[in-house]
Enzyme design. Structure first.
Site, PDB file in Angstrom:
ATOM      1  N   ARG A 117      98.904  67.557 -21.059  1.00 65.87           N
ATOM      2  CA  ARG A 117     100.303  67.985 -20.992  1.00 65.87           C
ATOM      3  C   ARG A 117     100.877  67.721 -22.371  1.00 65.87           C
ATOM      4  O   ARG A 117     101.022  66.564 -22.786  1.00 65.87           O
ATOM      5  CB  ARG A 117     101.047  67.203 -19.911  1.00 65.87           C
ATOM      6  CG  ARG A 117     102.510  67.598 -19.728  1.00 65.87           C
ATOM      7  CD  ARG A 117     103.128  66.792 -18.606  1.00 65.87           C
ATOM      8  NE  ARG A 117     104.569  66.996 -18.520  1.00 65.87           N
ATOM      9  CZ  ARG A 117     105.165  67.902 -17.764  1.00 65.87           C
ATOM     10  NH1 ARG A 117     104.432  68.719 -17.023  1.00 65.87           N
ATOM     11  NH2 ARG A 117     106.490  68.012 -17.730  1.00 65.87           N
ATOM     12  N   ASP A 239     115.040  77.962 -14.509  1.00 66.13           N
ATOM     13  CA  ASP A 239     114.565  76.722 -15.124  1.00 66.13           C
ATOM     14  C   ASP A 239     115.713  76.150 -15.943  1.00 66.13           C
ATOM     15  O   ASP A 239     116.726  76.820 -16.188  1.00 66.13           O
ATOM     16  CB  ASP A 239     113.344  77.020 -16.006  1.00 66.13           C
ATOM     17  CG  ASP A 239     112.588  75.767 -16.431  1.00 66.13           C
ATOM     18  OD1 ASP A 239     112.940  74.664 -15.961  1.00 66.13           O
ATOM     19  OD2 ASP A 239     111.646  75.882 -17.245  1.00 66.13           O
TER      20      ASP A 239
END
Length: 319
Positions: A117, A239
């Site tokens: 990530r 988002d």
């Protein structure tokens, strides 16, 4: 969409693969993984023990903090019989300047799989290129494929199909917009996004996805007007306006996105049985109103749960 009937062939061709972005996977492979996720979810709910990764270890490299990604991968690996090892940038030499290629080769000697990530997508690609074990993209600045697998698993469970559904994405043309768009194109879904000027999805990714859509019967529309994008949508997605790494632009983005909040007035243009989705964390009162995100159309916690099952399917298939 015609899905290949031979699951054994699909399973065989997924073994040892990286999972970096949905562009790398065929529609049949994506649908196989979605069906596998639903089956693994059924097994887990029924209390059936399924441990194909018993004795295997997953390394988890985190350069960006996370709640859902870390917990879902750790729990998922445990449920599959394996072990997950959390590695923050402060825990490994990569955070002190060791080349990614060296980290990749060393980790390949210890582990059976890795997730990363990170901020730059090039880090994901370089890690995979220099590894001899499967690498999973757990988020980069370009794409978030694991989240989208959970999103489309949720849509499949709720709607019973994916082909022909319309996804409306309202907001920043970021990594979520890219992966949702690619997934829609691959699966024969229609995708429409609406972003203010200067915040559109990457034009190269749009071009590639439109080429895919021409083969699957999908339609990709990049628009400016949120009402036009959301019209007759089956799925409404948004988002945060300022993703991690863009916090210093918060005030600027609040001004730019002022007319792009998903609220009750805008949602009236969607289908009456639309699903509201968000990858979380969410900022209520900014990109989405409380009435929408906490209302009857919201499936945000089903999506969050399905991160566990979608990622288990990916790990089980490639590891």
């Amino acid at each position: 969409m015609a899905i290949a009937a031979n699951k054994e062939e699909l399973a065989a061709q997924l073994k040892g693969r990286d999972f970096l972005e949905l562009l790398d996977y065929t529609p049949e492979e994506i649908r196989y993984l979605l069906d596998l996720a639903i089956e693994l979810k059924r097994k887990q709910k029924a209390g059936e023990v399924y441990q194909p990764l018993k004795g295997k270890t997953l390394g988890m490299i985190f350069e960006k903090s996370s709640t859902r990604t870390r917990v879902s991968f750790e729990v998922g690996m445990f449920q599959l019989g394996g072990h997950a090892l959390f590695l923050s940038k402060n825990d490994i030499q990569m955070g002190r300047g060791e080349p990614i290629r060296d980290t990749a080769q060393v980790m390949s000697r210890y582990l059976d799989g890795m997730i990363i990530r990170t901020f730059g997508h090039r880090n994901v690609v370089e890690l995979a290129r220099n590894s001899t074990i499967p690498v999973i993209n757990a988020l980069s600045d370009q794409s978030h494929p694991c989240q989208v697998m959970a999103d489309y698993q949720t849509a499949l469970e709720k709607k019973g199909r994916l082909e022909g559904l319309k996804v409306a994405y309202i907001g920043d043309g970021n990594n979520m917009a890219h992966s949702l768009m690619i997934g829609a194109g691959k699966l024969g879904m229609h995708f429409a996004s609406a972003s203010p000027e200067g915040y559109d999805p990457d034009p190269e990714i749009v071009k590639l996805t439109k080429e895919i859509a021409s083969e699957t019967g999908s339609r990709i529309d990049i628009l400016r007007d949120p009402r036009e994008a959301i019209e007759n949508a089956d799925i409404v997605y948004t988002d945060v306006w300022a993703s991690m790494g863009f916090e210093e632009e918060q005030k600027q983005r609040e001004k730019a996105f002022a007319n792009y909040q998903v609220n009750e007035a805008l949602a009236k243009y969607a289908k009456s049985d639309y699903l509201f989705m968000h990858c979380l964390p969410a900022h209520r009162g900014e990109e989405v109103s409380e009435g929408v995100i906490d209302g009857p159309h919201s499936v945000i916690f089903d999506e969050a749960e399905n991160r566990l099952h979608a990622q288990k399917a990916i790990m089980a298939a490639i590891m």
